[in-house]
Structure formats: C-alpha cells, structure tokens
Scaffold this motif. Sequence first.
Motif, PDB file in Angstrom:
ATOM      1  N   SER A 206      42.039  44.860  25.517  1.00 27.08           N
ATOM      2  CA  SER A 206      41.719  44.886  24.086  1.00 27.08           C
ATOM      3  C   SER A 206      42.516  45.970  23.358  1.00 27.08           C
ATOM      4  N   GLY A 213      40.509  40.854  18.700  1.00 28.65           N
ATOM      5  CA  GLY A 213      39.163  40.626  19.197  1.00 28.65           C
ATOM      6  C   GLY A 213      38.975  39.262  19.832  1.00 28.65           C
ATOM      7  N   ASN A 217      38.201  38.691  23.968  1.00 28.23           N
ATOM      8  CA  ASN A 217      37.001  38.045  24.522  1.00 28.23           C
ATOM      9  C   ASN A 217      37.378  36.902  25.441  1.00 28.23           C
ATOM     10  N   LYS A 218      38.296  36.091  24.955  1.00 30.12           N
ATOM     11  CA  LYS A 218      38.708  34.932  25.732  1.00 30.12           C
ATOM     12  C   LYS A 218      39.280  35.365  27.092  1.00 30.12           C
ATOM     13  N   ASN A 221      36.697  36.739  29.496  1.00 26.14           N
ATOM     14  CA  ASN A 221      35.937  35.630  30.090  1.00 26.14           C
ATOM     15  C   ASN A 221      36.715  34.930  31.195  1.00 26.14           C
ATOM     16  N   THR A 225      41.401  41.568  32.594  1.00 26.19           N
ATOM     17  CA  THR A 225      40.875  42.737  31.899  1.00 26.19           C
ATOM     18  C   THR A 225      41.922  43.804  31.622  1.00 26.19           C
TER      19      THR A 225
END
Length: 449
Positions: A206, A213, A217-218, A221, A225
Amino acid sequence: MSDLSALAGATNTLFENVPVRKSFKAIVDCNNFYCSCERLFRPDLKYKPVVVLSNNDGCIVSRSDEAKTIGVEMAGPYFKAKPLIQKHDVAVFSSNYNLYGDLSWRVMETLRMMLGASNVEVYSVDEAFVDLPEMDEKEVLDYALHIRYTIEQWTGISVSVGVAPTKTLAKAANYMAKENKRASNCVKVLLLPEQQRQALQSIRISNLWGVGGAYANKLINMGITSAWELRNMSVEWAYKNLGGVTGVRLIKELRGEPCIDMKEQLAIKKMIATTRMFGSPVNNISDIKEAVATYTSRAAEKLRRQRSAANTISVFIVPKEQDHSVDFHHGPTISTYTILPAATSITHELIKPAVQLVDQLYEAGKSYKKAGVMLSGLVPETAIQGNLFVPETQNRNRYLMDMMDNINFSMRDDILKFAASGTHKNWKMRQELRSRRYTTRWEEMFEVK
DNA sequence: TCTGGGGTCCTAGGACCC
DNA sequence: TCTGGGGTCCTAGGACCC
C-alpha cells in the motif's frame, strides 16, 4: 527483452573501454513541506509539533515529525484531532498557498540551476523528478547529498532524495529515506539488484507509488503484501489484474526497466478546474451563482495563463447529505455541462453559461456544501483570437482580459472582478489560522526589530 | 426478407497521484 | 456540528459510418 539485454552485454565485452551509459532518476521531495514553510518564519516552532490544514480548515494535510510522533493522523479531519492537538500544544495553521507556492518555486529554481532546466520535471508543489548527469555509481550517493544540502542552504527547506534506475524505484528509495531520516541522512540510493530486493521486501504494497487503496485491498486479498511479491508477478497477470498497461508499466519499473518518461515541462493542461467547499452550507441559489461565477473567473485566468480557450464548461454542486452514516467522500454530485458555440477564454462569456447551468442543477429547499467549475475541450487561443471577421469588440475583450489579469496580478486579492462574483461571499471558505504571506506581500513581510 | 465486420469518436467512470 | 483541491491516464461501451 532478454535477447536485448544479452546483446547489450555482448556489445559491452566487445568494446571493453566503452563505459556503459547509465541513466539514473532521482526524486527530490520536500520534507513535510507545508509545515517546513511555516517553520521557516517561526523558528520558535523548530522542534515543536506543527500541522497545516486543508482549505476550509477541514483536514490535516501536513504534519511535522513531532506531530506524527504524537499520533496526529494524515488527512484526518481537524475536528477529530483537536483534543490531541490541544493536549500537546500543537501549532496549527490554515493553508497559505501564496507562501508555499513561492517557496516551492525557490526549491525548483535551485534544482534547475544545479542540473539544467531540461533535467528537472516538477511533479507537484513539493516534488521533482530529475535526470542525474552521467556518473560513476560510487559518486551517486555523494551527488544526492550535495543536492540535499544545497537546497537546504539556499532555501531553508529540507528535502529527501531517492535515486534508482526508474521513477517507481526512485519513489521507493525516497520512501525508505524518509522512513528513517536519521540513519539515511534523507538520501537513499537503489542501484544494485540486491539493494532493490531488500528495499522492495521491506515496503508494504500500500506504500508503493502507483498502488492506491482499491488495488492494495485487491492485492492483499490475493496474498500479495510486499512490493517485492508484486515485482515477481508476470506482466500478463498485471495486465489482467492491475488496470491493463498501467499495471504492466508498474511491474516493469519495479524490475528496473524504465517505462515512465520524464514529462515535458510547461505541458498544456487538458482540463482546468476550480472547485471549493463552502465555508458553511448554502441554500440560496444566488449565493451558489456568485460562487460559481467566482470559480469561473479563476478558471478562466488559469486558461488564459496557458493561452488556451475552452469549448466545454461543466458545473457541479454537491448537496449536504442528510445521512451521515454514508462515506462523505462519495456524496452525490450533481453535474451538467454545455458545449459553447465557439471556444473562448473571455471570463464573461464563460460566466453566463456557467450561471445558467446552476439553474438546471439547483433544487429549492436543499442546502449545498460544495460547487465547482470545469473547463475542457481546450484549444490554443491563437486558433480563435484576433479574428478579422468578428466584430472589433470581441478582439477588444481579450485585451480587457489581459488588463484585468495584469492588475489582479500586481494588486492581488481580486481588485477587479465581475459583478456576478458578488460582494458578500456568504459561501467563502474558512481560513482562520493563516500565517502571513511573508514572501509575496510587502505589508506582510517578516520584521526584524 | 435476408442482416457482417471493422473502424473511429466520444463519454462516463474508475483508478491513480500529491 | 465540523472531512481539500486539482489534476492525469486508461478502459469499456455506445453511436455512428461504410
């Protein structure tokens, strides 16, 4: 691609004495820029927590390191942070764009003097990408430090510098420099693959330039990371999952392959907008029209500054939502537009249709919190100006605009304006805590007693 | 009555940046 | 009670044309 690099390698071994030409990109980013500007004229605040608010004193847009340490959040609404701010005696300022704009110019001018104007791309008010001159890898760190110290000495503004083969990696380097200013001396260089790997492994997805944003998130998921994990995905995957060619560029840049060029400076804008929150909700149509007329004047000035004319004008207004449970950013926006019979940059030719659009949008009885004007369909002014076949008054209009712009520029504060802009300004934004415009107004200059 | 495919232009909307 | 402003780029999909 791998064929090409193999070829490049072969060429290099054939001509041992020809040095490989390496081009490095740096991003130079002012530290806590707005706060640094305020502190420049308030040395008493040097080690104290400082924050600067957005227009209308709405949210916090800049925080000094001390303010970050005590837990003041970025982009958080001011009213929520107020208890914390009062408890720690944080110095609070409204945005003072005259001051920041002037200091920004000084920083950029310093860079242009050091590196040559054509090697500097001003990316935002507080950031610039630069193409570094050719040098040995060992010299890069020293040169980056040289940039940092020179800017600080000449302008009083401290900056961080990140250097790498691509813009995206340079941003990552800069992020790392800022993460630990003391250890890095505000400079980080990522030239070797091993340095890049370590850096990308430590950067959360991020915090990567180009991942906002929604994508963060996508990706999380999907189990991705770190920036390094993203770097190792295929370009086909990126095309499918990260917005097509944009995603492909991102991956390639992370691998060190430059895909985002330096932009031409003085690029002509394709759209010009002026939008504002109202100081407090407005329910009166004539106030909204005044505001829209004022924003149109401002937008037309920007238009003339780049010698363009617009053929489309859009207006939007945002009602104050009744339901406070919904996310305030996504309140309904009501908008409409007109295509003008001919492109123009004359303020009153733009105000008239803009104000008419308000009639179409406004609903009696509702109150509104924001309005805005957008000019698009921009064409060069020369295409329409000085036409022999239009009445002489129309050519005179353009001279009138020049005069207004000149007078407003030298006198400031909109000495000359159109009656439609109104004089009460019931809708005007709040700016209760603005500092003095030390560097751009004689009467507000810093005094030494 | 049958009824293709390819190209361009425009707009709306979604993503991003600071 | 009170939550910024100004941009960019890209894609999908519809309208229209031959």
